[in-house]
Write an enzyme that holds these catalytic residues in place. Structure first.
Site, PDB file in Angstrom:
ATOM      1  CB  SER A 127      -2.988   4.309  -0.215  1.00 37.82           C
ATOM      2  OG  SER A 127      -2.559   3.841   0.937  1.00 37.82           O
ATOM      3  CE  LYS A 128       3.006   9.969  -3.309  1.00 35.37           C
ATOM      4  NZ  LYS A 128       2.640  11.038  -3.827  1.00 35.37           N
ATOM      5  NE  ARG A 129      -2.792   7.529   4.173  1.00 34.37           N
ATOM      6  CZ  ARG A 129      -4.052   6.990   4.170  1.00 34.37           C
ATOM      7  NH1 ARG A 129      -4.197   6.246   5.252  1.00 34.37           N
ATOM      8  NH2 ARG A 129      -4.934   7.330   3.263  1.00 34.37           N
ATOM      9  N   GLY A 186       3.547   2.513   1.121  1.00 37.21           N
ATOM     10  CA  GLY A 186       4.570   1.994   0.491  1.00 37.21           C
ATOM     11  C   GLY A 186       4.808   2.866  -0.742  1.00 37.21           C
TER      12      GLY A 186
END
Ligand code: GLU
Length: 491
Positions: free
Chosen positions: A263-265, A267
């Protein structure tokens, strides 16, 4: 019957960026089509207008173009980077097919495979709350499933807000035949009547995507695992319309090393971020293609053509694929080393723009770091010491192990003489310099370590650096002797 032409599509929604999982989906769809001499299409799925992001289609196409994943049909960019649509199965922008989807919805209603639903958001909310309270599965309760035809007509004529839902079977099971997962069965009881036309008249993904796949003669629907549970509805749609089912392939999730969903969180997940950082298209394609599939146990490097030739959808793993950045880094280093020299310079030299030295010197520095680099931008920091006139020796020891300063001095003074005698025509040849200096060391009866360490540190002022031979070859006679003199002055 003539064999069906293989046609695949990548069908992203323009929500802002191209997820690297999407790139893998696009690659696999491209491989399947190209291997069979068929067609790979790009369709934009923008029926959820609330999620539309301005400029997302342009950026999506531009990233695909940079990666070299080019559709033969569908949405693409012209030479001036303007959006165009090519091919004779268009339009390929889903919202432009609104009227087509509405016609299909009407047909489904006529066949009693779908129905108008007038339930308000408030009512649906109530229903859901009650279901939660009584611990029953949540979902539409079928309130409008069997409305009287006259009542429906009246309410439509009165302009009452409505959606269209599929009239799915209430019992029995349905089996999805997936190339990767095999047969997966679902209980109809657990699947509620899906909305296929929203109150704004736009189709939802389920109708739009399946109708377009049929109209665009897609033979293989290759998409992310998150769509597997929706496939029963899609099969129902296809069968209700009397269409021949495509092959379904649901690709495994891409996971973080701790097995959580990437997920974006945690990386970067946007392909454009990797390109911006300097990851090469070849490395990214090679890396992403092998996330969840590998044709052989002992190889990691494949050209695009090899991937196309070897690809086998049925050999894709069911289990999630772990994203290992180290492997991508290793591949990027590999492709940087493999690329032709001019392209390498074009990539790397801009990162040395801040330095005033001449182009030839910068090229030698760039070549020196070619083997040692993951991303082109790293060269600036890595080679900083090669561009400074005054080196700072305060954090390194010029003397070798327990040797004295006097011993280091004697080596460095001799080294200056050796360097000055280097044949100018061969001065940039590290191999030649190595042989020559080692011969001189032997003649003096010194050791390699106690001579080469002070020499290398004098030239670099770094704890770690390339060998003194490589440094002399890059710096040239004048700069090398100046540096050794500087080091001598600090001893
Ligand atoms: N528009 C869908 C998405 O972006 C595509 C799913 C599909 O390939 O059918 O997830």
């Amino acid at each position: 019957m003539p064999e069906k032409r293989i046609r695949t599509r990548f069908a992203p929604s323009p929500t802002g960026y191209l997820h690297i999982g999407g790139v893998r989906t696009a690659l696999y769809a491209e491989f399947v089509a190209k291997q069979a001499g068929g067609d790979f299409l790009l369709r934009i799925e923008d029926t959820d207008q609330s999620r539309y992001v301005e400029g997302a289609v342009e950026s999506l196409c531009s990233v695909m173009k940079q990666l070299g994943i080019e559709p033969v049909e569908g949405v693409w960019l012209d030479d001036t980077d303007k959006i165009i649509q090519k091919g004779d199965h268009g339009p390929y922008i889903q919202s432009e097919r609104k009227h087509i989807h509405q016609e299909y919805a009407k047909k489904l209603i006529e066949m009693d495979k779908a129905y108008y639903c007038f339930c308000t958001a408030e009512r649906l909310d109530e229903v859901r709350k009650m279901q939660e309270l009584t611990k029953r599965p949540t979902g539409y309760d079928g309130h409008c499933r069997n409305l009287d035809a006259d009542e429906v007509k009246k309410r439509l004529e009165a302009g009452e807000q409505h959606v269209v839902r599929l009239k799915l079977p209430e019992e029995g099971t349905v089996t999805v035949n997936d190339v990767i997962r095999g047969d997966v069965s679902f209980d109809w009881k657990l699947i509620d009547d899906q909305v296929i036309i929203k109150s704004d008249g736009m189709a939802t993904y389920h109708l739009a995507s399946m109708a377009d796949d049929h109209d665009m003669e897609i033979t293989h629907v290759i998409r992310g695992e998150e769509w597997l549970s929706s496939t029963p509805k899609h099969i129902f749609l296809y069968e209700s319309m009397g269409w021949e089912l495509p092959v379904f392939a649901h690709l495994p999730l891409i996971l973080n090393p701790d097995k959580s969903k990437l997920s974006k969180r945690q990386g970067d997940v946007a392909a454009e971020d990797y390109l911006k950082k300097g990851y090469l298209p070849e490395a990214l394609n090679n890396f992403l293609a092998l996330l969840g599939w590998n044709p052989t146990a002992d190889r990691e490097i494949y050209t695009k053509q090899e991937l196309i030739d070897l690809f086998d959808l049925s050999k894709v793993n069911k289990a999630g694929a772990v994203f290992q950045i180290d492997k991508l880094n290793w591949l990027n280093n590999h492709y940087l080393r493999e690329m032709d020299e001019q392209s390498y310079f074009d990539l790397v030299l801009p990162h040395l723009n801040a330095f005033k030295e001449d182009e030839d010197f910068k090229k030698r520095v760039a070549s020196l770091y070619r083997e040692r680099m993951i991303l082109p931008s790293e060269i600036t920091d890595q080679s900083l010491y090669l561009f400074s006139d005054q080196l700072d020796y305060s954090n390194v020891s010029i003397t070798w192990k327990d040797h004295t300063k006097e011993e280091a001095k004697s080596r460095l003074e001799a080294a200056i003489e050796w360097i000055e005698q280097i044949d100018d025509t061969k001065q940039y040849d590290a191999k030649f310099i190595e042989e020559y200096i080692k011969e001189m060391i032997q003649k003096n009866g010194w050791g390699n370590g106690d001579t080469l360490w002070p020499l290398r540190v004098s030239l670099s002022a770094q704890e770690k650096s390339p060998s003194p031979f490589e440094l002399i070859a890059v710096l040239g006679k004048k700069q090398s002797t100046a540096r050794v003199n500087q080091a001598l002055a600090t001893l």
